[in-house]
Design a protein around this motif. Structure first.
Motif, PDB file in Angstrom:
ATOM      1  N   THR A  45      26.960  -1.584 -14.827  1.00 35.67           N
ATOM      2  CA  THR A  45      27.706  -2.080 -13.670  1.00 35.67           C
ATOM      3  C   THR A  45      29.181  -2.273 -14.005  1.00 35.67           C
ATOM      4  O   THR A  45      30.058  -2.014 -13.176  1.00 35.67           O
ATOM      5  N   HIS A  46      29.467  -2.700 -15.233  1.00 32.22           N
ATOM      6  CA  HIS A  46      30.858  -2.866 -15.653  1.00 32.22           C
ATOM      7  C   HIS A  46      31.556  -1.513 -15.746  1.00 32.22           C
ATOM      8  O   HIS A  46      32.733  -1.381 -15.368  1.00 32.22           O
ATOM      9  N   LEU A  86      25.576   9.767 -13.973  1.00 31.84           N
ATOM     10  CA  LEU A  86      25.917   8.861 -15.063  1.00 31.84           C
ATOM     11  C   LEU A  86      25.454   7.431 -14.794  1.00 31.84           C
ATOM     12  O   LEU A  86      25.109   6.700 -15.724  1.00 31.84           O
ATOM     13  N   PHE A  87      25.451   7.040 -13.516  1.00 30.46           N
ATOM     14  CA  PHE A  87      25.135   5.658 -13.169  1.00 30.46           C
ATOM     15  C   PHE A  87      24.030   5.607 -12.119  1.00 30.46           C
ATOM     16  O   PHE A  87      24.133   6.239 -11.068  1.00 30.46           O
ATOM     17  N   ASP A  88      22.992   4.849 -12.415  1.00 27.55           N
ATOM     18  CA  ASP A  88      21.886   4.668 -11.476  1.00 27.55           C
ATOM     19  C   ASP A  88      21.738   3.171 -11.212  1.00 27.55           C
ATOM     20  O   ASP A  88      20.908   2.484 -11.810  1.00 27.55           O
ATOM     21  N   ARG A  89      22.566   2.677 -10.333  1.00 24.76           N
ATOM     22  CA  ARG A  89      22.565   1.250 -10.013  1.00 24.76           C
ATOM     23  C   ARG A  89      22.679   1.066  -8.504  1.00 24.76           C
ATOM     24  O   ARG A  89      23.328   1.862  -7.815  1.00 24.76           O
ATOM     25  N   SER A 143      24.393  -3.140  -4.218  1.00 26.77           N
ATOM     26  CA  SER A 143      24.357  -4.598  -4.089  1.00 26.77           C
ATOM     27  C   SER A 143      24.461  -5.283  -5.449  1.00 26.77           C
ATOM     28  O   SER A 143      25.130  -6.312  -5.585  1.00 26.77           O
ATOM     29  N   SER A 144      23.837  -4.699  -6.469  1.00 27.88           N
ATOM     30  CA  SER A 144      23.891  -5.307  -7.800  1.00 27.88           C
ATOM     31  C   SER A 144      25.296  -5.192  -8.396  1.00 27.88           C
ATOM     32  O   SER A 144      25.760  -6.090  -9.100  1.00 27.88           O
ATOM     33  N   VAL A 145      25.981  -4.085  -8.095  1.00 27.39           N
ATOM     34  CA  VAL A 145      27.351  -3.911  -8.576  1.00 27.39           C
ATOM     35  C   VAL A 145      28.268  -4.938  -7.913  1.00 27.39           C
ATOM     36  O   VAL A 145      29.093  -5.576  -8.590  1.00 27.39           O
TER      37      VAL A 145
END
Length: 348
Positions: free
Chosen positions: A186-187, A262-265, A268-270
């Motif tokens: 997330t960062h 690259l990112f699987d998020r 809402s969590s981000v």
């Protein structure tokens, strides 16, 4: 085939029925059990053989809008769909059991007046646009004769101060330093957005193939609601953005599969983690993820970067969009240039 799903504490069912030579989705909500919803679906689908189901003027306004959204807005972005759902919620609360044929221009204007007391003008304009467009179809289909929202005028409160939408340079710098020192998915998503000005969907769509030598190629966007990767917002959004070499070197270490995102998020969590970091760093301004894009542009403007180049980085259709969005910052810059010019002329 019927589609049955739970909305809140009750079930909603949708079926396709014959209508004016084609098919239209008929939706009904409020079933206490899935069995009741299924029984209605069987009965309604059976009527396809016997007789067309008529969409009558006596249909509830909120029901018609719900049907319309389910029929015509199935493949829109998450943010667009949420916008229509918010409009439906406002209409359901205000008009309650009002049918299509009962809504007058006077009613429409009163609704917009009341809605504007607690919402910005921009939001009210969007709601009015939704309703005018939806009921334009109702007129075209012969369900009602006049569109009550067509000439209604939206009202609203003043928008928030633009300064609330981005981080000041010092806070933005501290924010980026924290992300660089605390790598996790997330960062890293926030770090890419902060250094490139990319939108959240654009960052979530990135694969190793998009990472070059100190460049990031933005050519697609991830739509979370539909779980698909699609073309970006506009053709001008397709662009190559220059970024520090250490960032691209790092991104290439995140995945060995060139076609894997690259990112699987979840978005809402981000956003939740963004708020935690702002609190942790004691940054008073509360921005959304999109505020990182504004912070990126505002930082470049404050440091004297040409607005033409900033517009290219952001993927704006033309420079006027950039100038309009960051007018307040460009005016500050212009005032400094005026002062510098006068000082220079006085020295002659």
């Amino acid at each position: 085939m019927a589609s049955i799903y739970k909305r809140g504490k009750t079930f909603t069912v949708s079926v396709s029925v014959p209508y004016q030579g084609g098919y239209k989705k008929k939706t009904k909500s409020g079933f206490k059990t899935k069995t009741e919803a299924n029984q209605w679906a069987i009965k309604t689908e059976g009527s396809k053989i016997d007789v067309d189901i008529d969409f009558k003027p006596s249909q509830l306004l909120s029901s018609y809008i719900s049907d319309w959204i389910d029929t015509y807005k199935t493949d829109v972005s998450r943010s667009t769909h949420v916008g229509y759902e918010m409009t439906l919620k406002a209409v359901s609360e205000y008009f309650e059991n009002t049918s299509l044929d009962q809504v007058t221009r006077h009613d429409a204007q009163k609704f917009l007046n009341e809605y504007g007391l607690s919402h910005s003008l921009a939001t009210s304009q969007k709601v009015k646009g939704h309703l005018s467009g939806i009921l334009k179809d109702a007129v075209a289909d012969g369900i009602i004769k006049v569109n009550p929202f067509e000439r209604a005028k939206p009202h609203g409160t003043n928008a928030k101060d633009n300064s609330l939408k981005f981080l000041e340079y010092a806070d933005f710098k501290r924010f980026i330093e924290y992300l660089k020192e605390n790598h996790e998915p997330t960062h890293d998503i926030m770090l890419v957005a902060s250094l490139s000005g990319a939108r959240l969907g654009e960052v979530l769509a990135l694969t190793p193939n998009d990472i070059g030598n100190r460049t990031i190629n933005i050519s697609k966007s991830y739509e979370e609601r539909l779980n698909i990767v699609k073309e970006p917002k506009t053709p001008s959004s397709i662009r190559t953005v220059d970024v520090p070499g250490w960032l691209t070197d790092y991104l290439l270490t995140l995945s060995k599969d060139n076609n894997e995102r690259l990112f699987d998020r979840q978005q809402s969590s981000v956003n939740r983690e963004l708020q935690r970091i702002l609190t942790r760093l004691d940054i008073p301004k509360r921005i959304t993820f999109h505020g990182l894009r504004h912070s990126h542009a505002s930082m470049l403007i404050s440091q004297g970067v040409a607005v033409e180049y900033i517009s290219e980085r952001l993927g704006h259709k033309d420079i006027s969009i950039t100038q309009k969005t960051y007018l307040h910052l460009l005016q500050v810059k212009r005032n400094k240039e005026i002062s510098h010019t006068i000082t220079l002329l006085n020295s002659l």
